[in-house]
Design a protein around this motif. Structure first.
Motif, PDB file in Angstrom:
ATOM      1  N   GLU A  15       0.858  -1.191   0.000  1.00 14.76           N
ATOM      2  CA  GLU A  15       0.000   0.000   0.000  1.00 14.76           C
ATOM      3  C   GLU A  15       0.887   1.231   0.000  1.00 14.76           C
ATOM      4  O   GLU A  15       2.096   1.148   0.214  1.00 14.76           O
ATOM      5  CB  GLU A  15      -0.909   0.014   1.243  1.00 14.76           C
ATOM      6  CG  GLU A  15      -0.138   0.047   2.544  1.00 14.76           C
ATOM      7  CD  GLU A  15      -1.053  -0.114   3.760  1.00 14.76           C
ATOM      8  OE1 GLU A  15      -2.282  -0.185   3.616  1.00 14.76           O
ATOM      9  OE2 GLU A  15      -0.515  -0.183   4.881  1.00 14.76           O
ATOM     10  N   ASP A  30      -4.151   6.086   3.729  1.00 12.21           N
ATOM     11  CA  ASP A  30      -4.101   5.342   2.464  1.00 12.21           C
ATOM     12  C   ASP A  30      -5.116   5.957   1.511  1.00 12.21           C
ATOM     13  O   ASP A  30      -6.321   5.878   1.755  1.00 12.21           O
ATOM     14  CB  ASP A  30      -4.454   3.873   2.774  1.00 12.21           C
ATOM     15  CG  ASP A  30      -4.320   2.965   1.566  1.00 12.21           C
ATOM     16  OD1 ASP A  30      -4.416   1.731   1.751  1.00 12.21           O
ATOM     17  OD2 ASP A  30      -4.120   3.475   0.430  1.00 12.21           O
ATOM     18  N   ASP A  32      -7.462   6.032  -1.433  1.00 19.81           N
ATOM     19  CA  ASP A  32      -8.111   4.889  -2.051  1.00 19.81           C
ATOM     20  C   ASP A  32      -9.141   5.326  -3.090  1.00 19.81           C
ATOM     21  O   ASP A  32     -10.265   5.712  -2.739  1.00 19.81           O
ATOM     22  CB  ASP A  32      -8.794   4.058  -0.953  1.00 19.81           C
ATOM     23  CG  ASP A  32      -9.556   2.890  -1.524  1.00 19.81           C
ATOM     24  OD1 ASP A  32     -10.503   2.396  -0.862  1.00 19.81           O
ATOM     25  OD2 ASP A  32      -9.222   2.457  -2.648  1.00 19.81           O
ATOM     26  N   ILE A  74     -18.248   0.505   7.106  1.00 18.60           N
ATOM     27  CA  ILE A  74     -17.736   0.193   5.768  1.00 18.60           C
ATOM     28  C   ILE A  74     -17.045  -1.155   5.775  1.00 18.60           C
ATOM     29  O   ILE A  74     -16.406  -1.513   6.764  1.00 18.60           O
ATOM     30  CB  ILE A  74     -16.782   1.321   5.284  1.00 18.60           C
ATOM     31  CG1 ILE A  74     -16.494   1.210   3.796  1.00 18.60           C
ATOM     32  CG2 ILE A  74     -15.485   1.359   6.106  1.00 18.60           C
ATOM     33  CD1 ILE A  74     -15.893   2.484   3.194  1.00 18.60           C
ATOM     34  N   SER A  75     -17.230  -1.931   4.707  1.00 15.63           N
ATOM     35  CA  SER A  75     -16.461  -3.163   4.583  1.00 15.63           C
ATOM     36  C   SER A  75     -15.906  -3.242   3.168  1.00 15.63           C
ATOM     37  O   SER A  75     -16.564  -2.837   2.203  1.00 15.63           O
ATOM     38  CB  SER A  75     -17.338  -4.377   4.890  1.00 15.63           C
ATOM     39  OG  SER A  75     -18.408  -4.436   3.985  1.00 15.63           O
ATOM     40  N   ASP A 116      -2.016  -3.519  10.693  1.00 12.19           N
ATOM     41  CA  ASP A 116      -1.294  -2.683   9.720  1.00 12.19           C
ATOM     42  C   ASP A 116      -0.981  -1.334  10.368  1.00 12.19           C
ATOM     43  O   ASP A 116      -1.610  -0.319  10.063  1.00 12.19           O
ATOM     44  CB  ASP A 116      -2.176  -2.517   8.470  1.00 12.19           C
ATOM     45  CG  ASP A 116      -1.506  -1.679   7.378  1.00 12.19           C
ATOM     46  OD1 ASP A 116      -2.210  -1.268   6.446  1.00 12.19           O
ATOM     47  OD2 ASP A 116      -0.280  -1.435   7.489  1.00 12.19           O
ATOM     48  N   LEU A 130     -20.811   6.521  -3.164  1.00 13.43           N
ATOM     49  CA  LEU A 130     -20.443   5.290  -2.436  1.00 13.43           C
ATOM     50  C   LEU A 130     -20.174   5.555  -0.957  1.00 13.43           C
ATOM     51  O   LEU A 130     -19.881   4.630  -0.200  1.00 13.43           O
ATOM     52  CB  LEU A 130     -19.195   4.652  -3.065  1.00 13.43           C
ATOM     53  CG  LEU A 130     -19.356   4.034  -4.458  1.00 13.43           C
ATOM     54  CD1 LEU A 130     -18.027   3.464  -4.929  1.00 13.43           C
ATOM     55  CD2 LEU A 130     -20.437   2.958  -4.463  1.00 13.43           C
ATOM     56  N   PHE A 191     -17.405   4.097  -9.138  1.00 13.88           N
ATOM     57  CA  PHE A 191     -15.950   3.925  -9.264  1.00 13.88           C
ATOM     58  C   PHE A 191     -15.409   4.727 -10.446  1.00 13.88           C
ATOM     59  O   PHE A 191     -16.172   5.194 -11.288  1.00 13.88           O
ATOM     60  CB  PHE A 191     -15.616   2.441  -9.499  1.00 13.88           C
ATOM     61  CG  PHE A 191     -15.995   1.534  -8.368  1.00 13.88           C
ATOM     62  CD1 PHE A 191     -17.001   0.588  -8.536  1.00 13.88           C
ATOM     63  CD2 PHE A 191     -15.343   1.614  -7.139  1.00 13.88           C
ATOM     64  CE1 PHE A 191     -17.345  -0.271  -7.489  1.00 13.88           C
ATOM     65  CE2 PHE A 191     -15.697   0.757  -6.096  1.00 13.88           C
ATOM     66  CZ  PHE A 191     -16.690  -0.175  -6.274  1.00 13.88           C
ATOM     67  N   GLY A 219      -6.278   1.667  -4.035  1.00 14.33           N
ATOM     68  CA  GLY A 219      -6.352   0.940  -2.769  1.00 14.33           C
ATOM     69  C   GLY A 219      -6.251  -0.558  -2.914  1.00 14.33           C
ATOM     70  O   GLY A 219      -6.359  -1.298  -1.926  1.00 14.33           O
ATOM     71  N   THR A 220      -6.075  -1.038  -4.145  1.00 17.53           N
ATOM     72  CA  THR A 220      -5.873  -2.473  -4.369  1.00 17.53           C
ATOM     73  C   THR A 220      -4.428  -2.679  -4.805  1.00 17.53           C
ATOM     74  O   THR A 220      -3.931  -1.956  -5.671  1.00 17.53           O
ATOM     75  CB  THR A 220      -6.857  -3.004  -5.424  1.00 17.53           C
ATOM     76  OG1 THR A 220      -8.178  -3.065  -4.839  1.00 17.53           O
ATOM     77  CG2 THR A 220      -6.473  -4.400  -5.892  1.00 17.53           C
ATOM     78  N   THR A 221      -3.780  -3.618  -4.185  1.00 20.42           N
ATOM     79  CA  THR A 221      -2.338  -3.806  -4.392  1.00 20.42           C
ATOM     80  C   THR A 221      -2.021  -4.349  -5.784  1.00 20.42           C
ATOM     81  O   THR A 221      -1.057  -3.898  -6.432  1.00 20.42           O
ATOM     82  CB  THR A 221      -1.808  -4.801  -3.336  1.00 20.42           C
ATOM     83  OG1 THR A 221      -2.196  -4.324  -2.047  1.00 20.42           O
ATOM     84  CG2 THR A 221      -0.294  -4.934  -3.401  1.00 20.42           C
TER      85      THR A 221
HETATM   86  C1  LIG Z   1     -17.037   0.151   0.562  1.00 22.71           C
HETATM   87  C2  LIG Z   1     -17.413   0.159  -0.906  1.00 22.71           C
HETATM   88  C3  LIG Z   1     -18.275   1.326  -1.228  1.00 22.71           C
HETATM   89  C4  LIG Z   1     -16.145   0.194  -1.763  1.00 22.71           C
HETATM   90  C5  LIG Z   1     -15.307  -1.073  -1.605  1.00 22.71           C
HETATM   91  N1  LIG Z   1     -14.025  -0.873  -2.223  1.00 22.71           N
HETATM   92  C6  LIG Z   1     -13.048  -1.816  -2.099  1.00 22.71           C
HETATM   93  O1  LIG Z   1     -13.170  -2.816  -1.385  1.00 22.71           O
HETATM   94  C7  LIG Z   1     -11.758  -1.565  -2.871  1.00 22.71           C
HETATM   95  C8  LIG Z   1     -10.825  -0.701  -2.062  1.00 22.71           C
HETATM   96  O2  LIG Z   1      -9.855  -0.122  -2.927  1.00 22.71           O
HETATM   97  C9  LIG Z   1     -10.121  -1.490  -0.918  1.00 22.71           C
HETATM   98  C10 LIG Z   1      -9.290  -0.534  -0.060  1.00 22.71           C
HETATM   99  C11 LIG Z   1      -8.346  -1.296   0.896  1.00 22.71           C
HETATM  100  C12 LIG Z   1      -9.112  -1.951   2.034  1.00 22.71           C
HETATM  101  C13 LIG Z   1      -8.183  -2.638   3.033  1.00 22.71           C
HETATM  102  C14 LIG Z   1      -7.137  -1.670   3.581  1.00 22.71           C
HETATM  103  C15 LIG Z   1      -6.367  -0.980   2.490  1.00 22.71           C
HETATM  104  C16 LIG Z   1      -7.307  -0.325   1.475  1.00 22.71           C
HETATM  105  N2  LIG Z   1      -9.237  -2.480  -1.540  1.00 22.71           N
HETATM  106  C17 LIG Z   1      -9.384  -3.792  -1.257  1.00 22.71           C
HETATM  107  O3  LIG Z   1     -10.244  -4.251  -0.520  1.00 22.71           O
HETATM  108  C18 LIG Z   1      -8.350  -4.751  -1.851  1.00 22.71           C
HETATM  109  C19 LIG Z   1      -7.407  -5.121  -0.717  1.00 22.71           C
HETATM  110  C20 LIG Z   1      -5.961  -4.852  -1.069  1.00 22.71           C
HETATM  111  O4  LIG Z   1      -5.571  -5.428  -2.261  1.00 22.71           O
HETATM  112  C21 LIG Z   1      -5.068  -5.275   0.117  1.00 22.71           C
HETATM  113  C22 LIG Z   1      -4.833  -4.000   0.925  1.00 22.71           C
HETATM  114  C23 LIG Z   1      -4.054  -4.204   2.137  1.00 22.71           C
HETATM  115  C24 LIG Z   1      -2.943  -3.406   2.348  1.00 22.71           C
HETATM  116  C25 LIG Z   1      -2.181  -3.541   3.520  1.00 22.71           C
HETATM  117  C26 LIG Z   1      -2.573  -4.472   4.486  1.00 22.71           C
HETATM  118  C27 LIG Z   1      -3.695  -5.275   4.270  1.00 22.71           C
HETATM  119  C28 LIG Z   1      -4.442  -5.139   3.106  1.00 22.71           C
HETATM  120  N3  LIG Z   1      -3.795  -5.853  -0.335  1.00 22.71           N
HETATM  121  C29 LIG Z   1      -3.563  -7.176  -0.398  1.00 22.71           C
HETATM  122  O5  LIG Z   1      -4.371  -7.986  -0.056  1.00 22.71           O
HETATM  123  O6  LIG Z   1      -2.290  -7.436  -0.893  1.00 22.71           O
HETATM  124  C30 LIG Z   1      -1.840  -8.794  -1.092  1.00 22.71           C
HETATM  125  C31 LIG Z   1      -2.769  -9.498  -2.077  1.00 22.71           C
HETATM  126  C32 LIG Z   1      -0.440  -8.663  -1.662  1.00 22.71           C
HETATM  127  C33 LIG Z   1      -1.822  -9.512   0.242  1.00 22.71           C
HETATM  128  C34 LIG Z   1     -16.037  -2.234  -2.302  1.00 22.71           C
HETATM  129  O7  LIG Z   1     -15.904  -2.341  -3.528  1.00 22.71           O
HETATM  130  O8  LIG Z   1     -16.693  -2.986  -1.564  1.00 22.71           O
END
Ligand SMILES: CC(C)C[C@H](NC(=O)C[C@H](O)[C@H](CC1CCCCC1)NC(=O)CC[C@H](O)[C@H](Cc1ccccc1)NC(=O)OC(C)(C)C)C(=O)O
Length: 328
Positions: A15, A30, A32, A74-75, A116, A130, A191, A219-221
């Motif tokens: 991140e 972060d 996002d 939020i989830s 984290d 959203l 989005f 926000g997605t890695t």
């Molecule tokens: C609530 C909604 C309105 C919007 C919501 N949006 C999302 O879920 C996408 C959004 O970009 C969210 C935002 C992330 C949530 C978790 C914390 C960091 C930000 N992305 C996500 O939910 C995707 C999660 C990431 O890819 C994680 C992030 C992470 C970083 C550090 C430690 C742990 C986890 N990386 C991660 O898992 O990296 C690996 C695969 C290398 C282990 C949805 O679509 O449901």
């Protein structure tokens, strides 16, 4: 005005965190573009949940005003989440300032957020539709800042294992090569979504993508697309295997990964450098590496930080478009 902050990669580019000043207190958050809530670790959280974090001290801000009866919950796609109450305060991101920004104050956070310790919350930069605050939905920082920005844009300049930047209100043309290319954004789902109907490896036959839609998500890695595209891409990589144990495709760390081009809005192909698709070693010896491109079962592909490491991206909230150009 404009605002610019550093974007610092954490834990092997999992991140990117940026300093945000809220009511005189600075927290690393972060940014996002895949969600629309600005929420922070704060002094209301249990001591256990606060462990290791820098928290926003609600008692210390002279300008925080609580929003009576307002809550959020939020989830996220990875199963993590947070919930709490809401106030407004002055938010300053590198000089871009909003005087009455909704600040969501967590009273509960999931375990992965507690663990984290580098991150103290999120700044949601997707569309305000959203936002999860009830009973009255709140606007994102970008929506609130836009009228006072020199241009209704923000840019993401994320780098592989190096400090990059987020900038509000200007597009720094010194940060990319050539001419930025633009595509229309479909805001229906809230989005930064655009059509992306095909991928191409080298000069091989382009691969069609079911659903043909993608979101740009800081926000997605990783870069998440269809299993068909993932399998076709890694077919070019000797020793690539889909390892259920690890949870995705791995390959020998010394592999020469091909570049991967993806369609943006049907108007241009953007490139992800093969070197950026080698995400990280999975073993201590560093012999087996985890791919930055992985499969998702969804008609909506998610172009995360792996893509941003190759492309400088501009988000235009004035005409709902997205711009890309290879990093300088
Ligand atoms: C609530 C909604 C309105 C919007 C919501 N949006 C999302 O879920 C996408 C959004 O970009 C969210 C935002 C992330 C949530 C978790 C914390 C960091 C930000 N992305 C996500 O939910 C995707 C999660 C990431 O890819 C994680 C992030 C992470 C970083 C550090 C430690 C742990 C986890 N990386 C991660 O898992 O990296 C690996 C695969 C290398 C282990 C949805 O679509 O449901």
């Amino acid at each position: 005005g404009t605002g610019k902050v550093t974007a610092t990669p954490i834990n092997g580019d999992v991140e990117y965190l940026s300093p945000v000043n809220i009511g005189g207190q600075t927290l690393n958050l972060d940014f996002d573009s895949g969600s629309s809530d600005l929420w922070v670790f704060n002094s209301q959280l249990s001591t256990a949940s606060q462990t290791g974090h820098t928290v926003f001290n609600v008692a210390k801000s002279q300008t925080l005003q609580m929003m009576t009866g307002a809550t959020y919950s939020i989830s996220y796609g990875d199963g993590s989440g947070s919930a709490g109450n809401v106030g407004t305060d002055t938010v300053n991101i590198g000089g871009a300032t909003v005087t009455s920004q909704a600040i969501e104050l967590a009273t509960a956070v999931s375990a992965s957020f507690v663990e984290d310790t580098a991150s103290n919350g999120l700044v949601g930069l997707a569309f305000s539709k959203l936002n999860t605050v009830k009973p009255t939905q709140q606007k994102t920082f970008f929506d609130n800042a836009m009228p006072n920005l020199a241009e209704p844009v923000f840019t993401a300049d994320l780098r592989s294992n190096a400090v990059g930047a987020y900038e509000f209100g200007a597009i720094d043309t010194s940060k990319f090569n050539g001419t930025m290319q633009w595509a229309a954004v479909n805001t229906t789902n809230g989005f930064w979504q655009f059509s992306s109907e095909k991928f191409q490896v080298g000069d091989a036959t382009p691969m069609a993508v079911p659903g043909g839609q993608a979101i740009a998500d800081t926000g997605t890695t990783l870069m998440l697309t269809s299993a068909a595209v993932v399998n076709a891409y890694y077919a070019n990589v000797q020793g690539a295997v889909n390892d259920q144990q690890v949870g995705g495709v791995t390959f020998p760390c010394n592999s020469q990964l091909p570049d991967l081009q993806f369609d943006v809005g049907g108007s241009f192909m953007a490139n992800v450098k093969g070197s950026d698709i080698n995400f990280a070693p999975v073993d201590n010896a560093g012999t087996t590496c985890f791919g930055g491109v992985q499969a998702i079962q969804s008609n909506l592909q998610i172009y995360g930080d792996i893509m941003f490491k190759s492309q400088f991206v501009a988000f235009n909230g004035g005409n709902n478009s997205i711009g890309m150009a290879p990093h300088q």
